[in-house]
Each structure stands twice: as C-alpha cells, then as structure tokens.
Design an enzyme around this catalytic site. Structure first.
Site, PDB file in Angstrom:
ATOM      1  N   TRP A 104      -8.031  23.826  16.313  1.00  8.08           N
ATOM      2  CA  TRP A 104      -7.077  23.311  17.849  1.00  8.08           C
ATOM      3  C   TRP A 104      -7.086  22.101  16.909  1.00  8.08           C
ATOM      4  O   TRP A 104      -6.071  21.093  16.841  1.00  8.08           O
ATOM      5  CB  TRP A 104      -7.526  23.032  18.548  1.00  8.08           C
ATOM      6  CG  TRP A 104      -7.884  23.704  19.757  1.00  8.08           C
ATOM      7  CD1 TRP A 104      -8.986  24.559  20.022  1.00  8.08           C
ATOM      8  CD2 TRP A 104      -6.601  24.646  19.594  1.00  8.08           C
ATOM      9  NE1 TRP A 104      -8.100  26.304  20.615  1.00  8.08           N
ATOM     10  CE2 TRP A 104      -6.755  25.910  20.337  1.00  8.08           C
ATOM     11  CE3 TRP A 104      -4.901  24.700  19.222  1.00  8.08           C
ATOM     12  CZ2 TRP A 104      -6.356  26.690  20.995  1.00  8.08           C
ATOM     13  CZ3 TRP A 104      -4.002  25.627  20.405  1.00  8.08           C
ATOM     14  CH2 TRP A 104      -4.285  27.000  20.619  1.00  8.08           C
ATOM     15  N   ASP A 175      -9.600  15.403  22.042  1.00  4.24           N
ATOM     16  CA  ASP A 175      -9.016  15.761  22.645  1.00  4.24           C
ATOM     17  C   ASP A 175      -9.849  17.014  23.775  1.00  4.24           C
ATOM     18  O   ASP A 175     -10.608  17.602  22.708  1.00  4.24           O
ATOM     19  CB  ASP A 175      -8.390  17.037  21.988  1.00  4.24           C
ATOM     20  CG  ASP A 175      -7.762  18.387  22.421  1.00  4.24           C
ATOM     21  OD1 ASP A 175      -7.627  18.221  24.143  1.00  4.24           O
ATOM     22  OD2 ASP A 175      -7.492  19.614  21.825  1.00  4.24           O
ATOM     23  N   LYS A 199      -8.501  25.201  32.024  1.00  2.00           N
ATOM     24  CA  LYS A 199      -9.658  24.875  32.236  1.00  2.00           C
ATOM     25  C   LYS A 199     -10.232  24.819  32.815  1.00  2.00           C
ATOM     26  O   LYS A 199     -11.023  25.454  33.506  1.00  2.00           O
ATOM     27  CB  LYS A 199     -10.435  25.001  30.590  1.00  2.00           C
ATOM     28  CG  LYS A 199      -9.049  25.570  29.095  1.00  2.00           C
ATOM     29  CD  LYS A 199      -9.857  25.452  28.088  1.00  2.00           C
ATOM     30  CE  LYS A 199      -8.763  25.326  26.963  1.00  2.00           C
ATOM     31  NZ  LYS A 199      -8.148  26.890  26.907  1.00  2.00           N
TER      32      LYS A 199
END
Length: 364
Positions: A104, A175, A199
C-alpha cells in the site's frame, strides 16, 4: 445473540460487530420513525444530519482529537487518498517523502509519481520482503519535505508501527486504514490521518480523514473541487451526496466501541486476541513460521506460513471445514493470515488457536 456466525478473519471488508448488524437490521426499513430507511433519507434532512454529526463527535471523543483538526468523510477509499494528498500538498519545490513498508505504501508513492510530483523514499524494508518496520534512526527525512507518508499497519505482510516519528515540520501523514481505532493515538504527531472504513470503522464506502486545519489553507488551488480537502471541510462533508448508509454504520460502530470501554479497552482486547494466535505460532517449534519480525508484529493482521505449500493448503481447507473464513494469505505472498480487527470476538481467536494446536498434532 443466537445467530450462527462464521469465524470471520477476512482482511477487508472484514467482520462487523454482531450487535451493530442487528441494530441496523431492526432500523433498516424504518429509521427513527421516519417511515424510511437511512438509505432513503435526504442527506440534507435533520434525521441524517444528526447521524452525520454524531459520527464526527464520537470519533473525536474516542480518539481525543483536538479542536484544531477537522474530521472529513470522503468516498473513494484510501486508494483515492494516494492521489489527493500529492494533488493538494505537493508544489514544485516540495518533495513527498514515503516510508515503504509494503504494497500500500508502494501504491501511494506510485500515484504521486504518476502526477509528476517530486518524491523520495525515506526508508524501505523491501529487501527483506517487508518483514519489519524501519527503525526511526533509519528514516532519511528533511524539514523541507512537503510531507512524510507512512502506512501504520501493513495488512499483507503483518507489520505495524509501534512508535511514530517526530517530524520537524510536523507534516507526518499516515494511512491508518487497518488499525485506526484499535489503540490510543498521539494525534498531535500527525498533520493528517486517513482510513478506509472497511476494517475497523464500518462497511466499505466511506473514508475518514482527520486533518489539521492549517493544512486546509495550503491546498493547491489548481486541484478540482471534489479532490480538495477544503471543499469537504467548508461543507461538513456534504458538498455532494455522501455515502449515507456507510456513515450511519460508522456511527453505530463508534457507539459500540464507546459502550465497550473506548479505545483503551479495545487495545487491551486486541492484545489478548493476538497473543492467542502468536502463542500458537511461537510454541509450535517451527511448524508455524511467522512472517514479521517479533518487534514489528501487527495486532491486526497475523501472517504465518507452514513448512510447505501442500501443508498450507491442507491447513486452509480443514480450517474452512471448521467454519473459519478468510485465513488465506494475500495472493502476492501466499501462506496464511488471520485478521483480528476490533469486531473479531475473542472466541474466534481462541477457537483458531485450538484448531492450530490440533492441526499441528495431526500433521507434525
């Protein structure tokens, strides 16, 4: 609760609290005696506005977010933020500095490069297949950086930052899609935090952005309106129609966390859950092999392998037959992964530990 529920270890979209799902079920066709579902309410109505603002208030309370930060609700997932951040904050004379700890963070860097912005790599652990978080002393950062970007938890490789750097110009962006709300946070260390909801916060569809208000004044004026953070701040994230049902679910998840003792209690529970599975790995005499170095281990995504691919396949098949869902490792690295987000109950982790122990006895 008497519902039959799977042991859900999916990495995302992931488990939601059963209580939250039941509440949504009860309110689905008639929210707050409106005669309408939340999905049917006007986003300009008082009933929806109350949901929207309560979600912001709850998040601010749970994470102790200071008044000099704005809370925004944006669509497009964390992946859109990879582009929005450099579009808003990188001018020709500034560099976006990225710490690479997995797929990511690589994608975030890639988007900045696509936009033609100047970038740098502050540190990387790619040479060891991202099995650890860089030490703070390894970071090559400068006060002249436009920002330093990190990914606080790495779902694919199972690593997590335990300590965050102090950035001299106070331009640290994170993030936190896969570990926000899982533990207390030093919010003041960050100029911006962003997180896809799917999540720990709720269902997919909404991305939470926590941004220091002074950054809003630094927005690149050539950025299109819907990609500007100040557009969302000036309009309470209601410039256009927001993902109303996702924000409603976010609000309910935040209430659930609050009612269960807040973020500190959630952190305690998460440590207990992860310890069950890590103990099964550590006490297996190498039958199970963790991917991440011990000091970098994630409490959210626990990654491990067995001694060969055939045995891994057998493990996953037998686990599926026992009601465990989502234990496959990411397709890019293989192996196994148990994602133990906030809503995954202790019982599920306890049952997985017992299954791992029994499987080892049968196949060692």
């Amino acid at each position: 609760m008497t519902l039959k529920r799977a042991y859900n270890f999916n990495a995302g979209p992931s488990a939601l609290p059963e209580e939250v799902l039941v509440k949504a079920q009860k309110e689905l066709v008639n929210f707050n005696e409106t005669g309408m579902s939340v999905m049917e309410l006007s986003h300009r109505s008082k009933d929806y506005e109350a949901i929207h603002n309560e979600a912001k208030t709850l998040l601010a309370e749970l994470l102790s977010i200071p008044d000099n930060y704005e809370i925004l609700f944006i669509q497009g997932g964390a992946s859109l933020q990879f582009s929005m951040i450099p579009m808003n904050f990188l001018t020709e004379e500034k560099v976006g500095n990225y710490v690479l700890t997995g797929s990511w963070s690589e994608k975030a860097l890639k988007e900045a490069k696509i936009l033609g912005r100047s970038t740098a790599v502050a540190a990387t652990t790619k040479e060891t297949n991202y099995n650890r978080i860089p030490k703070l002393t390894e970071l090559n950062v400068s006060p002249d950086d436009g920002y330093v970007h990190i990914t606080s938890n790495n779902t694919i490789f199972g690593t997590q930052w335990k300590e965050f750097p102090n950035i001299e110009n106070n331009m640290l962006i994170a993030d936190m899609s896969s570990d926000i709300l899982s533990k207390p946070l030093p919010i003041e260390k960050f100029s911006m935090i962003y997180a896809g909801a799917q999540k720990n916060l709720g269902p997919s569809g909404v991305t939470v952005v926590i941004i220091r208000k002074d950054l809003l004044e630094k927005t690149n004026e050539n950025t299109p309106s819907m990609l500007r953070y100040d557009t969302y701040a000036k309009n309470n994230s209601l410039y256009n129609t927001p993902p109303t049902f996702s924000i409603y679910m976010l609000k309910n998840v935040l209430q659930w966390v609050s009612e269960r003792g807040g973020v500190a209690e959630t952190d305690r529970r998460n440590q207990e859950k992860a310890a069950l599975i890590y103990n099964a790995i550590d006490e297996s005499n190498g039958f199970y092999q963790g991917h991440a170095e011990t000091e970098s281990r994630s409490l959210m995504n626990l990654t491990f392998n067995l001694r060969n691919e055939e045995l891994s396949k057998k493990f996953l098949q037998e686990a599926k037959e026992e009601g465990f869902v989502g234990l496959n490792g990411h397709r890019s690295v293989g192996g196994c992964r148990a994602s133990t987000y906030n809503a995954v109950p202790y019982e599920a982790c306890d049952q997985l530990q017992q299954f791992m122990t029994k499987f080892k006895k049968r196949h060692e």
